[in-house]
Design an enzyme around this catalytic site. Sequence first.
Site, short mmCIF file in Angstrom:
data_model
loop_
_atom_site.label_atom_id
_atom_site.label_comp_id
_atom_site.label_asym_id
_atom_site.label_seq_id
_atom_site.Cartn_x
_atom_site.Cartn_y
_atom_site.Cartn_z
N SER A 97 11.53 -9.05 -3.32
CA SER A 97 11.13 -8.99 -1.91
C SER A 97 12.00 -8.04 -1.11
CB SER A 97 11.13 -10.39 -1.30
OG SER A 97 10.67 -10.37 0.02
N ASP A 239 7.72 -5.72 4.05
CA ASP A 239 8.85 -5.90 3.16
C ASP A 239 8.44 -5.39 1.78
OD1 ASP A 239 6.96 -7.89 2.63
OD2 ASP A 239 8.46 -9.38 2.05
N ASP A 241 7.47 -6.71 -1.21
CA ASP A 241 6.30 -7.19 -1.95
C ASP A 241 5.11 -7.47 -1.04
OD1 ASP A 241 7.54 -9.46 -0.83
OD2 ASP A 241 6.72 -10.78 -2.36
N ASP A 243 4.24 -9.55 1.28
CA ASP A 243 3.71 -10.83 1.73
C ASP A 243 4.03 -11.04 3.21
OD1 ASP A 243 6.43 -11.31 1.43
OD2 ASP A 243 6.19 -13.22 0.39
#
Length: 452
Positions: A97, A239, A241, A243
């Site tokens: 992340s 960010d 990844d 999500d």
Amino acid sequence: MAERLFGTNGVRGIINEDMTSEMVLQLGKAIGTVMNGMVAVASDTRTSADMLKMAISAGIMAVGRNVLDLGVLPTPALQYYVRTRSDIKGGVMITASHNPPMFNGIKCISYDGTEATRKEEEAIEEQFSKEIPGAAWNYTGEMERVWGAGEEYVDAIVSKVDADAIRKAELRVCLDCANGAAYETSPLLLKKLNVKAITLNCNPQGESPGRPIEPTEDNIKDVLSLTRATRSDLGIAHDGDADRCVFITSDGKFVGGDKSLALLSKYTLSKQKGLIVTPVSTSSLVAEVVEAAGGTIIFTAVGSPIVARKMMETGAIFGGEENGGLIFPEQQFCRDGGMAIAKMLECVAKAGPLKNQVSKLPIYYTVKKKIDCPNDMKKHVLEYIENESAGAMIDKVDGMKATYDDGWVLARPSGTEPAFRIFSESKDEVVANQRAEKYETMVKEYLNMWFK
């Protein structure tokens, strides 16, 4: 008891120090044993992604399970793929992340697309601690490369919003993907919604993110200034990844995650009354906006899986965290940066410029502190500061939250590192700062006294 591997966001560490190929191979065997069926695997763009993907996949196949390799995808795209296919028993996302590029990690996804429960993680940890036998040579698993999962995810998002209203608005945005997992999907989403995109850091260069990966105000100054300079309607920053995402007004002002949560809560409640779920660390701004819009707010402990599962339990219509992680039940019960983009675009198209909407929000001041604290001292620190918080209303949903007439302070142990976090909020900036400093001093003095 088996060794604890999973933190609040999966298993993370520095490559070839904490996250070695041998360790990840064993983790793959444990995951394959527990998931007991076909597993979908995806990754963000980090340099070490292929190494971890091969190791985790080899472990899964070694115990006789098949692997679907979905390539580079945002975490919510993998979750959507798993959720919509009954023959897949779980997923593995290879990502760290917002951590620096030398880190990477493994996040497990349940069969329903939600993040793995603690019970599921404990089952994997239990297997990890054992000698796991491999399947017979003629029963080992196979790997299949799957294409198109990203576009399928994007199309699902487009179907869940008022795409015609967004297209007619002819919006222009600046998009910063941190050279991460959304480098293809978010530009494609904007294209399908007839949004003109000026892109920044939209290349798959995991070792060179172009900026620190966490989308804080200090870290995304380039897209802040680009949004203002190009007179775009808004800016967006992901960010690693994808999500999560944060937004920027047309004049280049950072919109904190609590403000995005408040605005989209208000917009959601304008169409349907119901419950909004968020952690105790979220600004009171959200509660004030939700209640004014006719909704009811529910507070949980910190952590997106906790928020998501409370939403599932209560039938909530929306929820999320103050870090830009927003959860849309009409799409899926997980943080979804792509869905957040589409919903904010719809909100702007129908309710007016983001800058104007933000200017009407109540003003709160939030101060955040982080204090080094040994893990074995966290319980003692909590007990001490609770005793020192006489006169406040105490809530122990997560750590200790002391509510005063003019604000609140939350003290909670970090779930990922030996540290204590202090959040202080008030409508009076001086009060917010003074109370944060008071509790920070309280914790430090207690630790110093203990270790003299």
